[in-house]
Design an enzyme around this catalytic site. Structure first.
Site, PDB file in Angstrom:
ATOM      1  CG  HIS A  62      25.776  35.974  41.502  1.00  0.00           C
ATOM      2  ND1 HIS A  62      26.224  34.846  40.875  1.00  0.00           N
ATOM      3  CD2 HIS A  62      26.833  36.836  41.517  1.00  0.00           C
ATOM      4  CE1 HIS A  62      27.494  35.021  40.513  1.00  0.00           C
ATOM      5  NE2 HIS A  62      27.883  36.208  40.897  1.00  0.00           N
ATOM      6  CB  ALA A  85      40.601  30.693  48.673  1.00  0.00           C
ATOM      7  CD  GLU A  86      34.682  32.019  48.007  1.00  0.00           C
ATOM      8  OE1 GLU A  86      35.274  30.953  47.740  1.00  0.00           O
ATOM      9  OE2 GLU A  86      34.426  32.888  47.147  1.00  0.00           O
ATOM     10  CG  PHE A 109      27.418  37.462  44.885  1.00  0.00           C
ATOM     11  CD1 PHE A 109      26.218  38.118  44.619  1.00  0.00           C
ATOM     12  CD2 PHE A 109      28.581  37.960  44.334  1.00  0.00           C
ATOM     13  CE1 PHE A 109      26.194  39.250  43.812  1.00  0.00           C
ATOM     14  CE2 PHE A 109      28.562  39.092  43.523  1.00  0.00           C
ATOM     15  CZ  PHE A 109      27.357  39.739  43.261  1.00  0.00           C
TER      16      PHE A 109
END
Lengths: 325, 376
Positions: A129, A59-60, A83
């Site tokens: 990406h 979970a960024e 990424f």
């Protein structure tokens, strides 16, 4: 002096920073046992333990948000976003919290955090990406943004970014991780972090790049030299603050400037460089400042990414066009 | 409703258990898990805190109506939840508030006038978070719950959990509301806190309204039950009962300090005022509901209990009222006197180390200002 890939140089720089200051933490998805999907944090958890090299939930926003709290408690978190295209779930925390806390608190709250982002394309990846989101962060007051382009810089710059009391978005050219190899002198005094640098002197035209496009610019300079054109190449290194002193000094000599980045051209870093150079060097310019970059499309499927990315031919074509004026 | 394949849905209609120690009528009741003995001084202290904080809120609302504040987020009705949570803290505990935590700020020793700055537009939070162990107000809904969790992870790394030293073991409180419970950040905070067993208490004031949206729009189940799905305990407490809130928070904070991990405390209360002074709740809710909740007033029940038990008399009540008047007068006077910040300072505050670009913009701004002075 050690020969290192860019990936190894980052790993060594992180290790050194962790040895120097036990408040430095590394956190992110898969950074622990695995050593990161690109192995940038390889071996760090084994040597520094799970409390300092933290495998996080996936979970960024959670990673960056908890890093804010850790920073407020006196730690220096180094966050890995796996990424480029995955940074957006953390965008609110970065832009509204990380970037503003020092300002809002009238300087009482420091957020000495590094947000490492592998960026750029050319690795044949699936979507999300291969992106270059730097303009989003350069446009955000309160953040500092740097991009390394070679192993020696990577080794020094990651340590300098960690040492900074301000939050730093640290962009790593992922396609050079394992291909760029160079001698790194760990004992050499590092160049100042917030300065760009001439990496190849020349006299006819100035080429500016950062991160992955520095090598493209250097290749272009080599080819142009064979055609009798002397190209000066500048590695910006720091995008915010943007150090254009060497660029302006160069343009006053060459009169021609081409800026190269993988990010979309519209409102990209190149637009800012063009505007500022035009303001400062108007009478020295022999041609408009040209930009070579990604088209204003989403990043395309990998089989055609070479058509999207600025390459040698597109850079040389832009150089030619500056001589048409 | 029971699905033939998936089985029963979580029960929605049943009235969940509510921890209560003082009824709306001011009767002391007991709870098997959360009972505490309160001294007369403590009870009078709660009363005084709540009366003063209510005055603070009324005064600030009036200042907004007089054009002295651009906005105010009212706490009316939530005094018990905030004082109960605030007074259960130890000095070393650290609090991450929303923008409505005026009562908790009061307990942390933040001067009420300092709370006005953000709403007057002269600053964005003027207190020192580390002096009061009280972070700045956070406007983005729920973002601070992650900061609290990260701070708690730092507390763990400092070894300030589970040592048994009451002056060292530290808990962190994340404040948020029912609306925030829908935010991704809040749910991520639950995941991180559970994963690392972080010493954080999630204190949710369920005041039933997220601006105009009723609680039912945020959740099909009572909020405290969400905690179970994340793997830590949750409890619903009568948020209009300062004794119960204090008791539950004391237990939850102690649990965190001892290293037993996070707890979700849902303080069930009601936003008696508007969301903020720009809001008009008559457009979306019935006055009947508000009247019903008036009967559950957090201050009236403590006063009733104090009087009935001979712990307070007219003189005490008058004395606190007098103190509130003094506070109100001081807030008005000092709010008017709050200075505007110097515009040139914005350039210095962006970074710890100012960039050359901002230094140049600052110099250009100074020259711009000076150019008018020369003309004048």
């Amino acid at each position: 002096m050690t020969t290192m890939t860019l990936a190894k140089a980052l790993n060594a720089g992180l290790r050194k920073a962790m040895e120097d200051d036990d408040k430095v933490l590394v956190m992110g998805e898969d950074v622990g046992t695995l050593g990161g999907v690109f192995r940038i944090t390889d071996g760090l958890q084994k040597d520094f333990g799970e409390d300092r090299v933290i495998d996080t939930p996936l979970a960024e926003s959670g990673i960056v948000g908890t890093a804010v709290g850790l920073a407020m408690r006196g730690y220096r978190p180094v966050v890995e976003i796996q990424f480029d295209g995955f940074v957006y779930p953390a965008y609110d925390q970065i832009v509204c919290q990380v970037a503003k806390l020092h300002f809002r608190s009238q300087g009482r709250v420091h957020v000495p955090m590094v947000i490492r982002i592998p960026f750029g394309g050319g690795i044949g990846a699936v979507e999300h990406h291969s992106e270059s989101p730097e303009a989003q962060f350069v446009h955000t007051p309160g953040l500092k943004v740097v991009a390394c382009s070679n192993p020696a810089d990577a080794y020094a710059m990651i340590q300098q970014a960690i040492h900074s009391d301000d939050p730093v978005v640290f962009l790593e050219p992922k396609r050079l991780y394992h291909s760029a190899k160079a001698d790194v002198d760990e004992s050499a005094p590092p160049a100042p972090l917030w300065q760009s640098r001439v990496v190849r002197p020349g006299s006819d035209v100035t080429l500016v790049g950062y991160g992955p496009t520095v090598s493209t610019c250097l290749d272009a300079a080599t080819v142009a030299a064979e055609e009798g054109r002397s190209v000066e190449v500048i590695d910006l290194r720091t995008l915010s603050p943007l150090d254009l002193v060497p660029v302006q000094e160069s343009v006053r000599r060459t009169g021609r400037l081409v800026v190269v980045h993988e990010a979309h051209v519209t409102l990209g870093v190149g637009a800012e460089v063009a505007a500022r150079v035009t303001e400062e060097c108007f009478h020295s310019l022999e041609a408009p400042v040209l930009r070579v970059g990604g088209y204003d499309t989403p990043y395309p499927p990998a089989r055609i990414e070479d058509a999207f990315l600025p390459d040698l031919d597109r850079v040389l074509d832009a150089v030619d066009r500056t001589f048409a004026y | 409703m029971t699905d033939p394949v998936f089985g029963p849905a979580p029960e929605q209609a049943a009235d969940p258990e509510l921890v209560q120690l003082l009824t709306p009528e001011g009767e002391r009741v007991h709870h098997p898990a959360f009972d505490l003995d309160f001294s007369a001084d403590q009870l009078r202290g709660f009363y005084r805190d709540m009366v003063l904080v209510r005055r603070l809120d009324i005064e600030a609302t009036a200042l907004q109506r007089h054009g002295e504040l651009g906005l105010w987020a009212q706490l009316l009705g939530q005094e018990a939840a905030q004082i109960g949570a605030g007074r259960a803290l130890r000095p070393q505990d650290f609090v991450f508030p929303t923008y409505r935590e005026h009562g908790v700020a009061w307990c942390r020793g933040v001067d009420p006038v300092q709370l006005l700055g953000l709403f007057r537009g002269v600053d964005q939070g003027s207190w020192d978070p580390n002096e009061h162990n009280f972070a700045l107000y956070t406007i983005v809904i729920g973002a601070q719950t992650l900061h609290a969790t990260g701070y708690a992870m730092g507390v763990q790394r400092d070894g300030a959990v589970g040592t048994g030293d009451p002056d060292r073991d530290t808990a962190v409180v994340a404040h948020f509301g029912d609306g925030a419970s829908s935010q991704g950040d809040v749910n991520e905070a639950f995941v991180f806190a559970a994963s690392y067993n972080a010493p954080v208490v999630f204190f949710c004031q369920n005041n039933q309204w997220a601006i105009s949206e009723p609680f039912e729009r945020q959740s099909r189940i009572p909020l405290y039950r969400r905690a179970h799905g994340f793997g830590f305990p949750g409890v619903r407490v009568d948020g209009n009962d300062v004794l119960a809130t204090y008791a539950v928070m004391q237990a939850a904070l102690q649990r965190a300090r001892e290293g037993q991990g996070p707890t979700f405390v849902e303080a069930y209360t009601y936003r008696m005022g508007a969301h903020t002074t720009t809001d008009d709740p008559t457009r979306y809710r019935l006055s009947n509901d508000v009247e019903r909740w008036k009967l559950k007033d957090p201050i009236a029940r403590v006063e009733a209990y104090l009087r009935r038990n001979g712990l307070a008399d007219d003189a005490f009540v008058a004395e606190v009222a007098q103190e509130a008047d003094v506070l109100g007068e001081r807030m008005r006077r000092e709010c008017h006197a709050l200075p505007d910040p110097a515009p040139r300072d914005i350039f210095s505050r962006v970074h710890v180390e100012q960039t050359p670009e901002l230094a140049a913009q600052q110099a250009a701004y100074d020259a711009w200002v000076a150019s008018f002075e020369e003309v004048g």
